[in-house]
Structure formats: C-alpha cells, structure tokens
Write a protein that holds these residues in place. Structure first.
Motif, PDB file in Angstrom:
ATOM      1  N   PRO A 395      26.576  20.431  27.140  1.00 52.59           N
ATOM      2  CA  PRO A 395      25.411  20.118  27.980  1.00 52.59           C
ATOM      3  C   PRO A 395      25.188  18.612  28.123  1.00 52.59           C
ATOM      4  O   PRO A 395      25.754  17.799  27.380  1.00 52.59           O
ATOM      5  N   SER A 396      24.301  18.258  29.036  1.00 52.57           N
ATOM      6  CA  SER A 396      24.057  16.846  29.351  1.00 52.57           C
ATOM      7  C   SER A 396      23.556  16.064  28.149  1.00 52.57           C
ATOM      8  O   SER A 396      23.932  14.899  27.963  1.00 52.57           O
ATOM      9  N   TYR A 397      22.693  16.666  27.297  1.00 54.09           N
ATOM     10  CA  TYR A 397      22.126  15.900  26.192  1.00 54.09           C
ATOM     11  C   TYR A 397      23.190  15.504  25.178  1.00 54.09           C
ATOM     12  O   TYR A 397      23.067  14.467  24.508  1.00 54.09           O
ATOM     13  N   VAL A 398      24.265  16.297  25.055  1.00 55.08           N
ATOM     14  CA  VAL A 398      25.364  15.916  24.167  1.00 55.08           C
ATOM     15  C   VAL A 398      26.136  14.755  24.784  1.00 55.08           C
ATOM     16  O   VAL A 398      26.542  13.819  24.086  1.00 55.08           O
ATOM     17  N   LYS A 399      26.326  14.788  26.081  1.00 52.50           N
ATOM     18  CA  LYS A 399      26.998  13.688  26.770  1.00 52.50           C
ATOM     19  C   LYS A 399      26.176  12.406  26.665  1.00 52.50           C
ATOM     20  O   LYS A 399      26.729  11.313  26.491  1.00 52.50           O
ATOM     21  N   GLN A 400      24.867  12.532  26.774  1.00 52.97           N
ATOM     22  CA  GLN A 400      24.000  11.356  26.643  1.00 52.97           C
ATOM     23  C   GLN A 400      24.173  10.715  25.274  1.00 52.97           C
ATOM     24  O   GLN A 400      24.296   9.484  25.145  1.00 52.97           O
ATOM     25  N   ARG A 401      24.185  11.541  24.233  1.00 44.44           N
ATOM     26  CA  ARG A 401      24.374  11.035  22.873  1.00 44.44           C
ATOM     27  C   ARG A 401      25.738  10.374  22.726  1.00 44.44           C
ATOM     28  O   ARG A 401      25.869   9.302  22.115  1.00 44.44           O
ATOM     29  N   ALA A 402      26.761  11.023  23.275  1.00 40.44           N
ATOM     30  CA  ALA A 402      28.117  10.489  23.156  1.00 40.44           C
ATOM     31  C   ALA A 402      28.253   9.149  23.879  1.00 40.44           C
ATOM     32  O   ALA A 402      28.913   8.229  23.371  1.00 40.44           O
ATOM     33  N   TYR A 403      27.646   9.026  25.049  1.00 39.48           N
ATOM     34  CA  TYR A 403      27.665   7.751  25.775  1.00 39.48           C
ATOM     35  C   TYR A 403      27.092   6.622  24.919  1.00 39.48           C
ATOM     36  O   TYR A 403      27.653   5.522  24.841  1.00 39.48           O
ATOM     37  N   LEU A 404      25.957   6.894  24.269  1.00 38.40           N
ATOM     38  CA  LEU A 404      25.296   5.860  23.472  1.00 38.40           C
ATOM     39  C   LEU A 404      26.101   5.507  22.234  1.00 38.40           C
ATOM     40  O   LEU A 404      26.202   4.335  21.846  1.00 38.40           O
ATOM     41  N   GLU A 405      26.681   6.511  21.582  1.00 41.92           N
ATOM     42  CA  GLU A 405      27.523   6.245  20.416  1.00 41.92           C
ATOM     43  C   GLU A 405      28.768   5.458  20.821  1.00 41.92           C
ATOM     44  O   GLU A 405      29.205   4.539  20.116  1.00 41.92           O
ATOM     45  N   LEU A 406      29.352   5.828  21.954  1.00 41.23           N
ATOM     46  CA  LEU A 406      30.541   5.134  22.450  1.00 41.23           C
ATOM     47  C   LEU A 406      30.227   3.675  22.743  1.00 41.23           C
ATOM     48  O   LEU A 406      31.013   2.772  22.433  1.00 41.23           O
ATOM     49  N   LEU A 407      29.069   3.429  23.332  1.00 41.94           N
ATOM     50  CA  LEU A 407      28.640   2.058  23.620  1.00 41.94           C
ATOM     51  C   LEU A 407      28.533   1.249  22.334  1.00 41.94           C
ATOM     52  O   LEU A 407      29.011   0.104  22.252  1.00 41.94           O
ATOM     53  N   ASN A 408      27.923   1.828  21.307  1.00 41.04           N
ATOM     54  CA  ASN A 408      27.777   1.132  20.023  1.00 41.04           C
ATOM     55  C   ASN A 408      29.129   0.855  19.383  1.00 41.04           C
ATOM     56  O   ASN A 408      29.361  -0.229  18.829  1.00 41.04           O
ATOM     57  N   LEU A 409      30.016   1.852  19.428  1.00 39.71           N
ATOM     58  CA  LEU A 409      31.330   1.691  18.810  1.00 39.71           C
ATOM     59  C   LEU A 409      32.121   0.585  19.500  1.00 39.71           C
ATOM     60  O   LEU A 409      32.711  -0.276  18.841  1.00 39.71           O
ATOM     61  N   TYR A 410      32.124   0.592  20.822  1.00 46.71           N
ATOM     62  CA  TYR A 410      32.810  -0.463  21.567  1.00 46.71           C
ATOM     63  C   TYR A 410      32.194  -1.828  21.268  1.00 46.71           C
ATOM     64  O   TYR A 410      32.903  -2.824  21.079  1.00 46.71           O
ATOM     65  N   GLY A 411      30.860  -1.879  21.245  1.00 45.35           N
ATOM     66  CA  GLY A 411      30.198  -3.145  20.966  1.00 45.35           C
ATOM     67  C   GLY A 411      30.592  -3.707  19.620  1.00 45.35           C
ATOM     68  O   GLY A 411      30.884  -4.903  19.485  1.00 45.35           O
ATOM     69  N   PHE A 412      30.608  -2.856  18.592  1.00 44.60           N
ATOM     70  CA  PHE A 412      30.980  -3.309  17.251  1.00 44.60           C
ATOM     71  C   PHE A 412      32.421  -3.804  17.228  1.00 44.60           C
ATOM     72  O   PHE A 412      32.712  -4.888  16.692  1.00 44.60           O
TER      73      PHE A 412
END
Length: 429
Positions: A395-412
């Motif tokens: 569902p969309s809410y899992v994708k939303q969470r994954a987008y934010l985690e991916l952003l943090n991982l890339y940033g780090f």
C-alpha cells in the motif's frame, strides 16, 4: 567529502544492517573476530540494565503521582538553565508529562508541535493544554515542512548522523525545526530542544496485539520459506526481529541481502509470549537500539545541524532509576497492553488526559508523485526510486515510509563520501 577512515569501516554489511533492521549494537558494528554473533547478542542482552528480571531491579520506588511529578521536574531543572527550553509537544504521555513538569516548576516555556494537514483537533487540544499550563504553543504544518526542503541543507544535516538514521520523521524534524527558527525572534543557539523519548525502556516497552500475533507466526518459521525475490511479502510474513516493529520498509523493496543475522538475537525469546520475556527483550531491542540510535538520532542530527542543544529528560539517571524500580503494576498491565500506568494516572488527574496513541504519522500526508519529483529526484537516481513506485503489492503508506528511509540512507552515505554505485550495491546486491 567525509572521513576516509570511517568510510573504510562502513562496509556493505554494516549499512545493510541498519537498513534492514533499524538497529545495530556497537559490538556488532565492530565485532570481535573470535566471537560468534549469537553469543554477542546474548551477552549484550544479559548486561543491559533496563530488564524487569535483571539483578538491578529492586521495585522499591514509591508509586506516588506526586513523587513522579517531582522526579520529572527535577530532571527538567537540571537542563542547562542558560538556554530557553523548546519542548517538542504531542498529545502523547511522554511529552505531556514534561509539559506538566515545567508547569510544576513554575516555568512558562515554548512548545512546538508538528501537524498533519488540517489537523485542527490536535491544534486546539495542544493550545488548550498550553494555555492551562502557561506555555506558549507553536505549530508547523506538514506542507510548510515539505515545501521548505533544500538539498544542500538536508545533506549537510546528514553529516551529523553518527550512524544511519532511518526514522521516517527525520525530514520533518529537520525542516520543521528550521521553519520554527526562521522566525527572527528565535535563535537556535539560545535554545535547548526537549524531546520526550527515552522512558519506554524503563516503564516497559509493551508490544501491540498485532506484534504479538506477528511474533507467534514468526516463531513458526514461515518467513524462512519466502523466496528471496519476494521482498514485498516481508511486510506480511515477518521474521522474529521484524515482528517486533524493527522492520525497515526498505527491506520490502530491496534485497539488502548482506546484513548480519540479527534474528538470532530475537530467537532468545520464547514463542509462548510470557509477559516478562517480552518486556525484557523489547526494552533491549527497541529501547537500547531502535529508540536511541534511530528515533533519538533524528532529533540529535537535526539540532546539531541547526546549532541548538538537545536534552532527553526521561533519560536523567534519577528519573530513569525511579521509573524503572516502580512496582510492576504501576509500570504496565500486560493483559490489557496498557503501558506507563502511573504516568497515565498523573496526567488523567492533573490534565484530564485521555488520548489515544497517534504516533508520528506526518508521512501519511505525502503525495507520492510530487514528493518524488520535488525531493527524491534531487538526490536519488530514478532507477532506484522506480523500484518502490512500481510495486503493485504494497500500500501507499509503506511506499511513503520506504521513500523517507531511502532518502535518509542516501543522505548518510553521500555525507560519508560514498559514490552512487556503492549505495546501489548496498541496496541491490
């Protein structure tokens, strides 16, 4: 860019551990080559202080609302008096208890609440409580936060992460606080940010009904039968570690196959779900690692970047010891899954508090398409974000969470000087 020595330590296995499980004890990050991982996990667990059955538990704290309030106030009084407190206030027990503690000290402070779109009910509730206690309520809405995103600021803030912070709230905390401090009357160097995290491990970190069911299913071993290509099914058939809430949404879209097997830690707990076994192990796993490295990490990294100080009053030694040694029936009721019993009673009697748990759910207001265009595409390659966007099962809410985690991982990883090819190896191989 980044520390070369640190970069050499950040192997694929280390980063993937954070991405998959959102926890990684220091002894696992830098393991002794002669020690088996399962032995490390058991040793760390045995030494962890906030366990209901540990030798340090004395159950000798006087379970009095007045004493609890005094202890809360004492922990706040010890915060740097030269700085102006800014309390991150939700309608939850932990931050409400701190707001009450400041009022008990006779101090009127600023509070800051991050709001979902059109959340007038929460705004009215927080305003009424602050008026009652003498505090000044400030609010930042989710749309203000997202529209203020700046790539250079985000990557600069990621340099303040000691470990990857995969908490979905990092983006909101960073730009929400920055929005607040953009007011010319508020200089971050004048403030200490007060965060209410840290008391779950002392009060007893209770599982939800869903997590209990999920853990029983996990102990049956069905998750082991999942083909490696079926990442999406992880969301529904979790391993023992993942069933306790330590599942990164990224693991449902990417193989991240080279992480340490931290499920060995969680196999130490029995499937029959005896209450003290759950409380012990969840304090250790979620309290020691999930809270401290992930959830608190987002506040620490945000405030460091902005130039403010940060304090977690529930971690003050006197308050933590008092709460930890409360009689069990004033800490939690496992049968009804009611936590922080004495704190609930204090807030109900002093403030008429009867709130249901809401959680930090600002990501629910993210529009997937616009967030991808306006935020993700500025940092993350299209071929990576496409893997999340094109998934039809979750569902969309899992994708939303994954987008934010991916952003943090890339940033780090970018902040540590890693190339895009290195980051892709972590995610895809």
């Amino acid at each position: 860019m980044g520390d070369p020595e640190l970069r050499n330590k950040l192997s694929t296995a280390h980063i993937a551990t954070f991405a998959k499980h959102m926890l990684c004890p220091y002894s696992v990050l830098y393991p002794n080559q002669n020690t088996k991982l399962s032995e490390q996990g058991l040793e760390d667990f045995t030494k962890y202080p906030y366990r209901m059955l540990s030798d340090s538990y004395e159950a000798d704290s006087d379970a009095s609302e007045d004493i609890l309030l005094d202890e809360i106030a004492k922990s706040l009084k010890n915060v740097d008096s030269c700085k102006r407190p800014l309390l991150l206030l939700s309608d939850g027990k932990d931050s409400m208890g701190l707001a009450l503690g400041y009022s008990h000290l006779g101090m009127k402070i600023d509070t800051l609440t991050f709001l979902r779109r059109d959340d007038s009910e929460l705004k009215e509730y927080i305003t009424n409580i602050c008026n009652k206690l003498g505090h000044t309520a400030h609010f930042v809405e989710v749309d203000e936060i997202i529209t203020s995103f700046d790539k250079s600021i985000f990557l600069s803030a990621c340099e303040n992460m000691n470990t990857p912070v995969l908490d979905q709230g990092f983006l909101f905390f960073l730009f929400g606080l920055r929005t607040f401090f953009n007011n010319p009357n508020f200089d971050p160097s004048d403030y200490v940010i007060i965060d209410g995290l840290g008391n779950d491990e002392t009060f007893g970190y209770l599982p939800s009904e869903h997590q209990i069911r999920s853990f029983k299913l996990a102990k049956m071993g069905i998750w082991k039968m999942l083909p490696k290509s079926c990442h999406s099914l992880k969301w529904y058939l979790r391993s023992p570690a993942e069933s306790h809430g330590d599942l990164s949404a990224l693991a449902c879209f990417f193989p991240i196959g080279s992480s340490y097997d931290l499920n060995k830690y969680f196999s130490k707990i029995e499937a029959k779900t005896q209450e003290l076994s759950f409380i012990d192990f969840r304090a250790f796993s979620r309290g020691a690692f999930h809270d401290h490295q992930c959830m608190m990490g987002k506040t620490v990294a945000s405030t460091k970047h902005l130039g403010a100080d940060v304090n977690f009053p529930w971690l003050a030694s006197s308050l933590a010891k008092y709460v930890f040694n409360l009689p069990k029936n004033k800490k939690f009721d496992f049968n009804s899954l009611t936590n922080k019993v004495l704190l609930r009673e204090l807030l109900e009697n002093k403030l008429g508090w009867h709130q249901q748990k809401r959680g930090v759910d600002l990501y629910f207001d993210l529009d997937l398409d616009s967030f991808k265009i306006n935020v993700l595409d500025k940092i993350i390659p299209e071929k990576i974000t496409k893997i999340i966007k094109s998934n039809k099962l979750l569902p969309s809410y899992v994708k939303q969470r994954a987008y934010l985690e991916l952003l943090n991982l890339y940033g780090f990883c970018i902040a540590q000087g890693m190339a895009s090819s290195d980051i892709e190896d972590i995610l895809l191989k």
